[in-house]
Design a protein around this motif. Structure first.
Motif, PDB file in Angstrom:
ATOM      1  N   VAL A 623       0.806  -1.132  -0.088  1.00 39.22           N
ATOM      2  CA  VAL A 623      -0.077  -0.019   0.032  1.00 39.22           C
ATOM      3  C   VAL A 623       0.850   1.196   0.067  1.00 39.22           C
ATOM      4  CG1 VAL A 623      -1.733   1.198   1.185  1.00 39.22           C
ATOM      5  CG2 VAL A 623      -1.852  -1.061   1.308  1.00 39.22           C
ATOM      6  N   PRO A 624       0.810   2.095  -0.783  1.00 34.23           N
ATOM      7  CA  PRO A 624       1.559   3.469  -0.961  1.00 34.23           C
ATOM      8  C   PRO A 624       1.139   4.104   0.303  1.00 34.23           C
ATOM      9  CG  PRO A 624      -0.019   3.323  -2.785  1.00 34.23           C
ATOM     10  CD  PRO A 624      -0.339   1.984  -2.255  1.00 34.23           C
ATOM     11  N   HIS A 625       2.074   5.378   0.170  1.00 35.32           N
ATOM     12  CA  HIS A 625       1.882   6.251   1.181  1.00 35.32           C
ATOM     13  C   HIS A 625       0.928   7.079   1.147  1.00 35.32           C
ATOM     14  CE1 HIS A 625       4.611   8.441  -1.531  1.00 35.32           C
ATOM     15  NE2 HIS A 625       4.021   9.496  -1.273  1.00 35.32           N
ATOM     16  N   ALA A 626      -0.142   7.655   2.158  1.00 32.44           N
ATOM     17  CA  ALA A 626      -1.079   8.566   1.842  1.00 32.44           C
ATOM     18  C   ALA A 626      -1.489   8.583   3.630  1.00 32.44           C
ATOM     19  CB  ALA A 626      -2.416   8.054   1.277  1.00 32.44           C
ATOM     20  N   LYS A 627      -2.461   9.412   3.728  1.00 28.67           N
ATOM     21  CA  LYS A 627      -3.111   9.610   5.147  1.00 28.67           C
ATOM     22  C   LYS A 627      -3.679   8.122   5.547  1.00 28.67           C
ATOM     23  CE  LYS A 627      -1.334  13.484   6.061  1.00 28.67           C
ATOM     24  NZ  LYS A 627      -0.258  13.630   6.972  1.00 28.67           N
ATOM     25  N   ARG A 628      -3.510   7.935   6.924  1.00 27.84           N
ATOM     26  CA  ARG A 628      -4.250   6.814   7.406  1.00 27.84           C
ATOM     27  C   ARG A 628      -5.780   6.667   7.117  1.00 27.84           C
ATOM     28  NH1 ARG A 628      -4.435   2.336  11.271  1.00 27.84           N
ATOM     29  NH2 ARG A 628      -6.314   2.525  12.539  1.00 27.84           N
ATOM     30  N   ASP A 629      -6.375   7.836   7.268  1.00 27.42           N
ATOM     31  CA  ASP A 629      -7.929   7.812   7.211  1.00 27.42           C
ATOM     32  C   ASP A 629      -8.246   7.355   5.609  1.00 27.42           C
ATOM     33  OD1 ASP A 629      -8.394   7.654   9.762  1.00 27.42           O
ATOM     34  OD2 ASP A 629      -9.045  10.337   9.641  1.00 27.42           O
ATOM     35  N   ALA A 630      -7.409   8.170   4.597  1.00 28.25           N
ATOM     36  CA  ALA A 630      -7.452   7.694   3.288  1.00 28.25           C
ATOM     37  C   ALA A 630      -7.450   6.651   2.717  1.00 28.25           C
ATOM     38  CB  ALA A 630      -6.820   8.978   2.689  1.00 28.25           C
ATOM     39  N   ILE A 631      -6.264   6.054   3.548  1.00 25.21           N
ATOM     40  CA  ILE A 631      -6.082   4.602   3.131  1.00 25.21           C
ATOM     41  C   ILE A 631      -7.064   3.635   3.382  1.00 25.21           C
ATOM     42  CG2 ILE A 631      -4.576   2.620   3.436  1.00 25.21           C
ATOM     43  CD1 ILE A 631      -2.331   4.686   3.519  1.00 25.21           C
ATOM     44  N   LEU A 632      -7.673   3.815   4.819  1.00 21.05           N
ATOM     45  CA  LEU A 632      -8.774   3.024   5.364  1.00 21.05           C
ATOM     46  C   LEU A 632     -10.050   3.145   4.537  1.00 21.05           C
ATOM     47  CD1 LEU A 632      -8.231   3.354   9.318  1.00 21.05           C
ATOM     48  CD2 LEU A 632      -7.604   1.524   7.844  1.00 21.05           C
ATOM     49  N   ALA A 633     -10.272   4.426   4.212  1.00 18.65           N
ATOM     50  CA  ALA A 633     -11.527   4.519   3.307  1.00 18.65           C
ATOM     51  C   ALA A 633     -11.380   3.879   1.885  1.00 18.65           C
ATOM     52  CB  ALA A 633     -11.803   6.286   3.172  1.00 18.65           C
ATOM     53  N   GLU A 634     -10.064   4.135   1.297  1.00 21.59           N
ATOM     54  CA  GLU A 634     -10.045   3.213  -0.071  1.00 21.59           C
ATOM     55  C   GLU A 634     -10.101   1.576   0.005  1.00 21.59           C
ATOM     56  OE1 GLU A 634      -6.140   2.881  -3.103  1.00 21.59           O
ATOM     57  OE2 GLU A 634      -6.537   4.644  -2.037  1.00 21.59           O
ATOM     58  N   GLN A 635      -9.692   1.246   1.204  1.00 20.97           N
ATOM     59  CA  GLN A 635      -9.698  -0.262   1.385  1.00 20.97           C
ATOM     60  C   GLN A 635     -11.177  -0.835   1.956  1.00 20.97           C
ATOM     61  OE1 GLN A 635      -7.302  -2.517   1.137  1.00 20.97           O
ATOM     62  NE2 GLN A 635      -5.709  -1.249   0.190  1.00 20.97           N
ATOM     63  N   GLY A 636     -12.061   0.487   2.076  1.00 16.21           N
ATOM     64  CA  GLY A 636     -13.389  -0.144   2.385  1.00 16.21           C
ATOM     65  C   GLY A 636     -13.346  -0.198   3.944  1.00 16.21           C
ATOM     66  N   LEU A 637     -12.563   0.249   4.711  1.00 15.49           N
ATOM     67  CA  LEU A 637     -12.346  -0.023   6.414  1.00 15.49           C
ATOM     68  C   LEU A 637     -12.817   1.509   7.123  1.00 15.49           C
ATOM     69  CD1 LEU A 637      -9.045  -1.826   6.378  1.00 15.49           C
ATOM     70  CD2 LEU A 637     -11.511  -2.639   6.358  1.00 15.49           C
ATOM     71  N   ASP A 638     -13.599   2.202   6.462  1.00 16.94           N
ATOM     72  CA  ASP A 638     -14.281   3.207   7.186  1.00 16.94           C
ATOM     73  C   ASP A 638     -15.428   2.949   7.499  1.00 16.94           C
ATOM     74  OD1 ASP A 638     -15.007   3.445   4.608  1.00 16.94           O
ATOM     75  OD2 ASP A 638     -15.116   5.863   4.498  1.00 16.94           O
ATOM     76  N   ALA A 639     -16.373   3.715   8.139  1.00 16.16           N
ATOM     77  CA  ALA A 639     -17.646   3.354   8.378  1.00 16.16           C
ATOM     78  C   ALA A 639     -18.625   3.455   7.015  1.00 16.16           C
ATOM     79  CB  ALA A 639     -18.404   4.467   9.497  1.00 16.16           C
ATOM     80  N   ALA A 640     -18.254   4.161   6.266  1.00 15.37           N
ATOM     81  CA  ALA A 640     -19.122   3.796   5.029  1.00 15.37           C
ATOM     82  C   ALA A 640     -19.049   2.635   4.368  1.00 15.37           C
ATOM     83  CB  ALA A 640     -19.003   5.098   4.111  1.00 15.37           C
ATOM     84  N   GLY A 641     -17.697   2.259   4.095  1.00 16.81           N
ATOM     85  CA  GLY A 641     -17.285   0.906   3.605  1.00 16.81           C
ATOM     86  C   GLY A 641     -17.674  -0.172   4.284  1.00 16.81           C
ATOM     87  N   ILE A 642     -17.604  -0.123   5.539  1.00 18.13           N
ATOM     88  CA  ILE A 642     -18.291  -1.179   6.199  1.00 18.13           C
ATOM     89  C   ILE A 642     -19.643  -1.522   6.202  1.00 18.13           C
ATOM     90  CG2 ILE A 642     -18.429  -2.284   8.652  1.00 18.13           C
ATOM     91  CD1 ILE A 642     -15.826  -0.516   9.272  1.00 18.13           C
ATOM     92  N   ALA A 643     -20.466  -0.417   6.180  1.00 19.66           N
ATOM     93  CA  ALA A 643     -21.685  -0.309   6.014  1.00 19.66           C
ATOM     94  C   ALA A 643     -22.053  -0.964   4.825  1.00 19.66           C
ATOM     95  CB  ALA A 643     -22.491   1.288   6.377  1.00 19.66           C
ATOM     96  N   GLU A 644     -21.398  -0.573   3.620  1.00 20.60           N
ATOM     97  CA  GLU A 644     -21.658  -1.086   2.286  1.00 20.60           C
ATOM     98  C   GLU A 644     -21.629  -2.660   2.328  1.00 20.60           C
ATOM     99  OE1 GLU A 644     -22.903  -0.768  -1.513  1.00 20.60           O
ATOM    100  OE2 GLU A 644     -23.152   0.766   0.240  1.00 20.60           O
ATOM    101  N   THR A 645     -20.655  -3.064   2.948  1.00 22.89           N
ATOM    102  CA  THR A 645     -20.452  -4.792   3.010  1.00 22.89           C
ATOM    103  C   THR A 645     -21.507  -5.174   3.800  1.00 22.89           C
ATOM    104  OG1 THR A 645     -17.763  -4.396   3.092  1.00 22.89           O
ATOM    105  CG2 THR A 645     -18.981  -6.458   4.052  1.00 22.89           C
ATOM    106  N   LEU A 646     -22.048  -4.594   4.896  1.00 22.35           N
ATOM    107  CA  LEU A 646     -23.255  -5.084   5.382  1.00 22.35           C
ATOM    108  C   LEU A 646     -24.448  -4.995   4.678  1.00 22.35           C
ATOM    109  CD1 LEU A 646     -22.647  -3.440   8.996  1.00 22.35           C
ATOM    110  CD2 LEU A 646     -22.158  -5.703   8.325  1.00 22.35           C
ATOM    111  N   ARG A 647     -24.717  -4.134   3.920  1.00 22.52           N
ATOM    112  CA  ARG A 647     -25.787  -4.089   3.173  1.00 22.52           C
ATOM    113  C   ARG A 647     -25.675  -5.100   2.106  1.00 22.52           C
ATOM    114  NH1 ARG A 647     -24.274   1.513   2.611  1.00 22.52           N
ATOM    115  NH2 ARG A 647     -25.443   2.804   4.085  1.00 22.52           N
ATOM    116  N   GLY A 648     -24.406  -5.460   1.377  1.00 21.19           N
ATOM    117  CA  GLY A 648     -24.348  -6.618   0.548  1.00 21.19           C
ATOM    118  C   GLY A 648     -24.511  -8.017   1.105  1.00 21.19           C
ATOM    119  N   LEU A 649     -24.923  -8.224   2.561  1.00 22.78           N
ATOM    120  CA  LEU A 649     -25.149  -9.452   2.842  1.00 22.78           C
ATOM    121  C   LEU A 649     -26.706  -9.548   3.358  1.00 22.78           C
ATOM    122  CD1 LEU A 649     -22.232  -9.897   5.751  1.00 22.78           C
ATOM    123  CD2 LEU A 649     -22.808 -11.709   3.812  1.00 22.78           C
TER     124      LEU A 649
END
Length: 651
Positions: A623-649
């Motif tokens: 994973v390249p350098h960037a701010k932690r929050d930006a990387i987590l969001a890109e990886q789907g590990l922010d609250a919005a990304g986690i919620a999207e995974t839950l919706r898919g289930l």
């Protein structure tokens, strides 16, 4: 952009090193071996400035590349060094970065690029955070976007330039890299040298010493090892080699009696690493010696000052501004750093454990302060052992201490655990030694990029039999995890991220499987969301988002508290849920979630299939350098990304 106070402009001028009394010296060892003593092309014969009253040189523009640098007259080099230092200060004041190491290698890097023809003659920077000046002299004078997403990396990066060959941010590998390149070039019939730039601190690492041993046996090698001796890594360098280098600096070692000559290498030094003329002479001698087919490798011993030219860095006793966040160039530094950090909490917990139990001994791999051991070192220095940049040694020392009746704790950065995985597996775990490892900077760390993200530790730990691991969700749980780890037989790990502690996240209730953080216990579980570590706040936010959208859906957020070994109660709960999502800031394919998925799947039958299970984590990639929050969001590990995974289930 703020400017340096003109009244303090002299701090940007690095004078000759006072540890080399009488000016730069070329060792009589080199004279004994017959290497010619001639200045490099264009080198000035004017003595280096020595008097503090002398005026600093006028600044000179940064050349467009190494070819333009080599065309500069020697008289322009002091002004160029002054420009580079000013530019480093201006850039790092905005972005933060590894300022101290780079201020110390300005003259050295100029000399390297004047004598050696990069990239044909590769220059490998050990712990490559000292390569800012190298980048500035190879077409990146402004270090655009330093350590920001899409910008210049804080380490050498092949994607940026042909001059950046080895990212090499884990210490001690540069000599082996350079020697390997040299061997490849010789086998291909190519001419030219290969250069490794390694600090005295990195020479405490085993692979550096192994490489010197191998290089000494390779007669005809054209490898040049530049030892950048500033007496420090983060803190003062420790060990017998550090004492030997000190004796070389003071002239207490007789000609030819240095350890490098004893191995069979050609030794040049010690040389003032801030004196342009002395550097030019030394680099030219190194080339001549490297081209002598009757010799093996060459060691050039340079004496430098970390933070050179910036008074605040040179006077900083802790780490001479090894790494810094943004700061004010004039007057006092900017906003104070956060004091309630994961690291400070860890340091307090370890000190409490040491006060409680006289058997507790802490071991550091040259990072006493960065991993939180300074309070313990100040109060009980005899119980804090610094073994140098040598994680393998740290863990084996801990194994011996444990077998001898002590209770060792080894605080590391999570990214460095991989350097000692064999010791963790076959020395600690195989022998069931009672050793606590604490892993700082676990998970996504941000600005330092792929080699410093601590995303591999959970995958490594999950493969170790008998290992217990805690990933606390907040500072209070960290304070509780440390004594729990000391009380648990066998090897234990406590891992936590970088930065300030989040607000406390209290448990809504406790069950045998762990702490319930959200959801409705006692009713069917639509989604069991298993949260590992400091992502718990995001998991709770995502669960509440889903419950607002579907009030009848029960998303149960669980922190297992003790992440490894997986408890039967957790496996039971997961197997009974309608669906399961695991969340961790490590590699998704190899961590806690993957282990839980396997356990649940092995229980499944045709009549009783396993619930659908998603493992959320970091994609298995660098994973390249960037701010932690930006990387987590890109990886789907922010609250919005986690919620999207839950919706898919559940949708």
């Amino acid at each position: 952009m703020p400017a340096v106070d003109p009244g303090q402009a002299d701090v940007l001028w690095a004078r000759p090193d006072p540890r080399l009394q009488g000016g730069p010296r070329v060792s009589t060892t080199e004279q004994r071996t017959g290497a010619p003593s001639r200045p490099a092309p264009g080198a000035s014969s004017t003595p280096a400035p020595a008097a503090d009253s002398e005026k600093p040189p006028a600044e000179a523009p940064i050349p467009s590349g190494p070819g333009a640098l080599r065309r500069l007259p020697a008289q322009a080099l002091p002004g160029l060094a002054r420009t580079l230092r000013r530019r480093l200060l201006e850039i790092c004041s905005r972005t933060g970065g590894h300022l101290g190491p780079n201020l110390g290698v300005v003259e050295l890097t100029i000399a390297l690029h004047r004598e050696f023809r990069s990239p044909a003659e590769p220059i490998v920077f050990d712990t490559g955070h000292q390569a800012y000046v190298h980048k500035m002299l190879t077409g990146r004078a402004d270090l655009p976007g330093l350590r920001s997403a899409g910008g210049t990396s804080g380490y050498p990066d092949r994607r940026e330039s042909a001059h950046d060959l080895v990212e090499n941010s884990h210490a001690s590998g540069s000599i082996a890299w350079a020697h390997g390149l040299d061997r490849a070039h010789r086998l291909a019939g190519q001419k030219g040298a290969a250069v490794a730039v390694i600090g005295d601190g990195a020479l405490t690492g085993g692979v550096g010493l192994e490489a010197l041993n191998e290089l000494a046996a390779d007669v005809g090698s054209r490898t040049v090892v530049v030892v950048n001796d500033n007496t420090r890594s983060y803190a003062p360098t420790v060990g017998g080699l550090a004492r030997h280098l000190a004796a070389l600096r003071s002239g207490d070692v007789a000609p030819g009696d240095d350890v490098f000559s004893a191995l069979g290498l050609t030794y040049i030094g010690p040389v003032d690493g801030h004196d342009h003329e002395a550097l030019a002479v030394a680099m030219a001698q190194a080339r001549r010696a490297a081209e002598d087919q009757q010799r093996s490798g060459v060691v050039v011993h340079l004496v430098t000052r970390k933070g050179a030219g910036f008074a605040r860095a040179e006077s900083d006793a802790v780490d001479q501004w090894h790494a810094t966040g943004p700061f004010a160039l004039e007057g006092e530094d900017g906003a104070p750093a956060a004091t309630d950090t994961w690291t400070s909490r860890l340091g307090a917990a370890v000190l409490d454990a040491a006060r409680e139990d006289q058997r507790v001994v802490a071991i550091s791999a040259a990072m006493v302060d960065p991993v939180g051991l300074t309070p313990m070192q100040q109060e009980m220095p005899e119980r804090v052992i610094d073994v140098g940049i040598a994680e393998q040694l740290a863990l084996d020392t801990a194994a011996g201490l444990s077998a001898g009746g002590r209770r060792p704790v080894v605080p590391l950065y999570a990214t460095f655990l991989g350097r000692a995985h064999d010791q963790l597996l076959l020395d600690l775990a195989l022998h069931r030694e009672d050793v606590v490892l604490t892993l700082d900077r676990a998970g996504v760390t941000g600005d330092d990029g792929p080699s410093h993200h601590g995303i591999w530790d959970l995958g490594l730990a999950a493969q170790v039999p008998g290992l217990t691991l805690w990933a606390p969700r907040d500072g209070e749980r960290l304070l509780a995890a440390v004594p729990d780890a000391f009380a648990t037989p066998g090897p234990s790990i406590v891992r936590f991220p970088k930065g300030a502690c989040p607000p406390e996240i209290p448990a809504a209730s406790e069950i045998p499987a762990g702490d319930l953080l959200a959801g409705r216990p006692g009713v069917p579980v639509d989604v069991l969301l298993v949260s590992i570590g400091a992502l718990a706040g995001r998991a709770i936010e995502a669960a509440r988002t889903i419950e607002r959208e579907w009030p009848d859906v029960n998303v149960l957020v669980l922190d297992p508290v003790r992440a490894l070994p997986l408890g039967e109660e957790l496996v039971d709960l997961a197997a009974a849920a309608r669906s399961v999502v695991t969340l961790e800031d490590g590699i998704a394919d190899r961590g806690i979630g993957a282990a839980l998925a396997l356990r649940v799947a092995t229980r499944a039958t045709v009549a009783s299939p396993a619930p659908p299970l998603r493992t959320l984590g970091i994609t298995q990639e660098f994973v390249p350098h960037a701010k932690r929050d930006a990387i987590l969001a890109e990886q789907g590990l922010d609250a919005a990304g986690i919620a999207e995974t839950l919706r898919g289930l559940i949708a």
